[in-house]
Enzyme design. Structure first.
Site, short mmCIF file in Angstrom:
data_model
loop_
_atom_site.label_atom_id
_atom_site.label_comp_id
_atom_site.label_asym_id
_atom_site.label_seq_id
_atom_site.Cartn_x
_atom_site.Cartn_y
_atom_site.Cartn_z
N TYR A 186 63.09 7.51 69.16
CA TYR A 186 62.84 8.59 67.88
C TYR A 186 63.90 9.01 67.38
O TYR A 186 65.06 9.55 68.06
CB TYR A 186 62.24 9.86 68.88
N TYR A 194 52.40 15.85 75.81
CA TYR A 194 53.95 15.86 76.02
C TYR A 194 54.56 17.43 75.81
O TYR A 194 55.21 17.80 76.59
CB TYR A 194 54.38 15.06 74.73
N HIS A 195 54.30 17.83 74.66
CA HIS A 195 54.83 19.08 74.19
C HIS A 195 54.28 20.30 75.28
O HIS A 195 54.67 21.30 75.23
CB HIS A 195 54.34 19.54 72.82
N LYS A 228 63.28 34.59 65.96
CA LYS A 228 63.50 33.00 65.97
C LYS A 228 63.79 32.80 64.34
O LYS A 228 62.78 32.65 63.62
CB LYS A 228 62.43 32.21 66.52
N ASP A 274 62.51 26.14 63.15
CA ASP A 274 62.34 25.55 64.42
C ASP A 274 61.30 26.34 65.30
O ASP A 274 61.19 27.53 65.19
CB ASP A 274 63.68 25.50 65.00
N HIS A 323 60.63 25.57 68.73
CA HIS A 323 60.88 25.62 70.02
C HIS A 323 61.13 26.78 70.58
O HIS A 323 62.19 27.58 70.50
CB HIS A 323 62.04 24.63 70.50
#
Lengths: 328, 666
Positions: free
Chosen positions: B15, B169-170, B535, B539, B541
């Site tokens: 990746y 995945y996430h 935040k 981004d 996350h």
């Protein structure tokens, strides 16, 4: 940041001049429980311009069960008011954790998506397990906001009885009903819930269920009448589609106009303060303490006729009288 | 000695992408020359969230976590000398997937390749973006429509393309247990496939093709036996689901196909060399069982928890795969777990648990509704909170982090670059210059006409892809394509999921002791202590911010947290209006310096220069020093796992700002 207190007169001037930092500081001050801060807060409230506190702006309470869509409806109302050139302040009351006393506050961005408009001011409050569903600071904070904004909206999570609080301390109360839930209708019928000034069924986009709830509400309201003679409108709206919001804003404003037309506006504000005082006294001293002051009815009558005074100063005076009576 | 017959290995990818299309193209060609067999494109956050490089929200983010692709010129440069007709390209792109696929198709056409030749994957799973990662733009309904359009378009026109990678995945990165991963990924697949079916774009006879093109993107954690079982469970459940719900007859079409990136959540900043063995063990979880083996594998680099990996780090990750595929005897056998009662029992337990959770999601009306109500996010935040508490208590052992912390100085992180890659700070400015040059040379009338067609298509119901390919050729930019759809579809904010009940840790002696001090300090300063968790930037996350918010509430703070993607201006406005005592920022994209500068600038503008600000994120030590020089009161990184300690720290920073002596909490 320091623990020093602001100068109350200068702070009041700055707040009335819509200085945002000053308003933030004033709200912090009104939240401050230290004795010196309470004195300062009382002086600040007394220094606010009386015309704005007696007849200025529009203080609106919005309540309803969790999930009824209060925040999104508020967001839609903010947009309408801003388009009409009105400046809007919000007090959003959230429950705090009964276990930890901590709280997760606010739905700021849900209420105000762009989040950059300087003419919209949002303060969140935790109800901190006291004062029913409302935080004790709501009334004094509403006054500070009224000095600076055209619309002050108090949003509370209402569950059953606690909804009464907000309706007693605002000019106009709006109840947001959850479509397809009969709870609010049952509460209204049984008289558990104070009749609000405006009822709105949100989520009219879901169709049938919303229409059914609206017609049931209308039927129930036909048998009820606001004791002061105001005919309560029941509307439907959809925050998601943005429909019915203008009409809702109009309905809220008609109640304000009606209060003004009846010459009841200032009296209503005074009554709000009296409700706050009595509720606060009841929390601190119980029915017995109120009894020492001659009972609720006498107290309301006396407060309706007493000269205007900041709620904090008035409360401290009443508190002093209760303490004296205790000691006698 | 005769050579035994070996299975063909999986696709090997890394990746990657950074700085600019040109720099990334060079990296791709180097990686291919080293034996990589496919590409996996990482896009930067402005590209993923639909902003041009010169948009105010893009500041500091251009070229950071991936490559900036603003128009067809960038896409051509990205694949310069890489024949797309022969390549297999995976693109991690979601909200703007239709646009990036349109650019890819347009570049292929200019290279002379036909769409039918193209092979690859668009991640295109927006539902998980609402739960983790956060690069969504539009509300669920139009987002699902875009996903549907891509699937319908590719099944008809790019038949070898994987139009969506349903991502568990996430979910794992956001805290999901294996059962939750199975349940929510498959529930997402149901939502997407139902939408494709209901869109009427594919007839009943063609629906089996749709089933056959749905692939998954899975995570593999360190518990590699359980992960093997999870993947076998996935295969069983998918086979049953596609047969029963969608009537797929062909076994081939019902096969569970997946690519994998092994776990980043478990990689540590402390003793980062240990990540190498973690990555290798995790790779076993997705390769040992032939029946459940990945079709494509990409491995993270050992130093991901420190910052951006360098080419050498990526090469190391690729070599791990090559050793497993070419040196070991793994590919010489059939499935080595078939018939094992231990494995069968574990698989059954996972299937049963996931089936029950899927039923709960369906009872709520399906995955979209369960996301909109905040249900799924709350489940994930709860799981992740439990995991963090287990690490904090030491029940969940992580070598080098909460046990065996003694270490020699690592030679790997000692070099001049501290063992990570720094994006050239000129990358953003140069990208903006290229964008301006591109805008200057295009035919404005053609751009306008293409955007008008796009808008008309978006308002109507027809497939978004042809209009997007038209836009790509006309020279439309990423920001223009996205803004056109923003204007029509609107924007969305997903539930934060932090409104979960307090767990047992909130009642622990330490939490009670901290709470007492928090309340005491609240009385000293006159009112309850308030924290703003913000935040800034693009981004998404949000694990760290969510955990701090929940923990903060549990030790008695009043928390203002509004989710991801806030502008510094919004953060300053909220800090002022809410009267907070401290601001905590969370930035994981590497743009922490720019974000902090912007936040301080905005705080100064509203008159809040004296509120202490702390920051958490993937922040190299050298940057931590810079941040403190700028006035940041404390920097927290993934190695700070003592959440109670962080809370005491924050409390004392508030005390200091209010001229009170620090307190010790034991």
């Amino acid at each position: 940041m320091s623990l020093a207190l602001p100068e109350p007169d200068a702070l009041a001037v700055a707040v009335s001049g819509r200085d945002r930092l000053a308003l933030a500081r004033a709200l912090n001050l009104l939240d401050d429980r230290r004795p010196a801060a309470r004195q300062c807060a009382a002086a600040f409230l007394d220094a606010l311009p009386t015309d704005k506190l007696d007849t200025g702006g529009h203080l609106i309470g919005i309540t309803g069960p969790p999930g009824a869509g209060k925040s999104s409806l508020t967001a839609a109302l903010i947009q309408v008011w801003r388009r009409r050139g009105l400046k809007v302040a919000i007090l959003a009351v959230d429950p705090s954790s009964p276990i930890t006393g901590g709280a997760l506050l606010g739905d700021r961005l849900r209420m105000h998506a762009s989040g950059a408009d300087r003419e919209v001011f949002i303060r969140s409050l935790a109800c901190r397990g006291e004062f029913g569903g409302l935080s004790a600071e709501v009334w004094p904070m509403s006054l500070a906001m009224l000095a600076a904004f055209d619309i002050v909206l108090v949003e509370t999570v209402g569950v059953g009885q606690k909804e009464i609080d907000v309706s007693k301390m605002t000019d106009t109360t709006c109840f947001v009903a959850q479509p397809a839930s009969g709870d609010s209708i049952q509460f209204l019928k049984a008289g558990i819930m104070e009749v609000p000034h405006v009822i709105v069924v949100n989520k009219e986009d879901i169709g049938m269920a919303a229409r059914k709830t609206l017609s049931e509400l209308k039927n129930t309201l036909r048998r009820q009448m606001d004791p002061e003679g105001w005919q309560v409108p029941a509307l439907s709206a959809s925050a998601a589609l943005g429909s019915g919001i203008e009409k809702l804003a109009d309905a809220l404003d008609s109640h304000r106009q009606w209060l003004l037309g009846q010459g009841q506006f200032t009296a209503r504000r005074q009554r709000c303060q009296a409700e706050w005082l009595v509720k606060h006294l009841r929390e601190e001293f119980g029915r017995y303490g109120i009894g020492l002051l001659g009972g609720e009815e006498a107290l309301f009558t006396a407060l309706a006729n007493s000269p205007r005074r900041s709620p904090i100063a008035e409360y401290d005076a009443l508190r002093g009288r209760v303490m004296d009576a205790f000691q006698r | 000695m005769s050579t035994p017959k070996r299975d063909k290995p999986w696709l090997m990818r890394t990746y990657s992408g950074h700085s600019s299309a040109k720099a990334s193209n060079e990296l791709y060609r180097t990686n291919l020359s080293k034996g990589q067999t496919g590409l996996s494109v990482a896009f930067d956050l402005p590209t993923q969230t639909g902003y041009d490089s010169d948009h105010p929200l893009a500041r500091g983010e251009v070229g950071k976590v991936g490559v900036p692709i603003g128009n067809i010129g960038d896409m051509q440069a990205l694949f310069d000398q890489i024949p797309l007709g022969q390549m297999n390209t995976s693109m991690t792109i979601n909200a703007t997937a239709a646009w990036l696929l349109a650019l890819y198709v347009a570049v292929a056409e200019r290279q002379g390749a036909s769409p039918a030749q193209l092979q690859g994957t668009t991640q295109n799973d927006i539902l998980k973006e609402y739960l983790s990662r956060g690069t969504y733009i539009f509300p669920p309904a139009p987002s699902v429509r875009l996903t549907t359009d891509i699937i319908a378009y590719t099944v008809k026109n790019i038949p070898k393309w994987n139009p969506t990678n349903i991502c568990s995945y996430h979910l794992q990165e956001a805290g999901a247990t294996p059962t939750q991963e199975l349940a929510y990924a498959l529930s997402t697949a149901i939502a997407v496939m139902d939408a494709v079916r209901d869109s009427g774009q594919i007839g009943a006879d063609g629906f089996e093709q749709v089933v056959g093109r749905i692939s998954f993107f899975v995570n593999a954690g360190i518990r590699f036996i359980e992960e093997t079982c999870k993947l076998r469970a996935f295969g069983e459940m998918w086979d049953k689901l596609t047969q029963e719900r969608y009537g797929a007859q062909s076994e081939e079409m019902r096969r569970f196909r997946y690519g994998v990136q092994v776990n980043s959540l478990g990689l540590t900043e402390a003793q980062p060399e240990n990540n190498v063995q973690r990555i290798v063990l995790e790779m076993l979880g997705v390769s040992l069982s032939k029946r459940a083996r990945a079709r494509a594998i990409q491995l993270p680099a050992w130093n991901e928890a420190l910052g951006l990996p360098r080419p050498w780090d990526q090469q190391w990750a690729l070599r791990m795969q090559q050793v497993l595929a070419f040196e070991t005897d793994l590919l010489e056998y059939g499935d080595i777990f078939d018939g094992s009662p231990v494995i069968a029992a574990k698989v059954k337990a996972l299937v049963d648990g996931a089936t029950a959770e899927m039923a709960r999601v369906q009872e709520q009306g399906g995955m979209v509704q369960a996301i909109e109500s905040g249900y799924v996010k709350r489940q994930l935040v709860t799981s992740h909170t439990e995991r963090m508490r287990a690490i904090e208590r030491g029940d969940l052992k992580i070598i080098g982090l909460n046990c065996y912390q003694e270490t020699e100085q690592s030679p790997l992180t000692g070099g001049v670059d501290s063992g990570i890659m720094k994006v050239d700070p000129r990358a953003e400015r140069e990208q903006i210059e290229r964008l301006n040059a591109f805008r200057a040379q295009r035919n404005t009338a053609e751009v306008k006409a293409a955007l008008a067609t796009l808008a008309e298509t978006a308002r109507g119901g027809s497939n978004i892809m042809p209009a997007s390919i038209l836009c790509a050729h006309a020279g439309v930019t990423t920001g223009e394509w996205s803004q056109t759809l923003r204007d029509i579809f609107g924007e969305y904010r997903a539930p934060t999921g932090i409104d979960i009940p307090a767990n047992d840790d909130a009642r622990s002696a330490r939490a009670v002791a901290i709470r007492t001090q928090v309340n005491q300090t609240g009385e000293e300063v006159g009112r309850p202590l308030r924290l703003l968790i913000g935040k800034p930037g693009l981004d998404g996350h949000s694990n760290g911010a969510e955990q701090i918010a929940v923990k903060g509430r549990d030790v008695g703070f009043e928390i203002v947290y509004e989710g991801i993607r806030l502008t510094p201006e919004q953060i300053a406005k909220a800090a002022l209006e809410e009267g907070v005592h401290l601001i905590g920022l969370s930035v994981l994209s590497g743009s922490h310096i720019e974000m902090v500068d912007d936040v301080f600038n905005q705080l100064g503008k509203v008159g809040l220069k004296d509120v202490p600000v702390v920051i958490g994120g993937i922040i190299p030590e050298s940057d931590a020093k810079l941040l403190k020089e700028r006035g940041i009161a404390a920097v927290y990184t993934p190695k700070d796992i003592d959440m109670n300690g962080i809370m005491v720290d924050i409390l004392n920073l508030i005390r200091k700002a209010n001229e009170l002596k620090p307190v010790a909490v034991v």
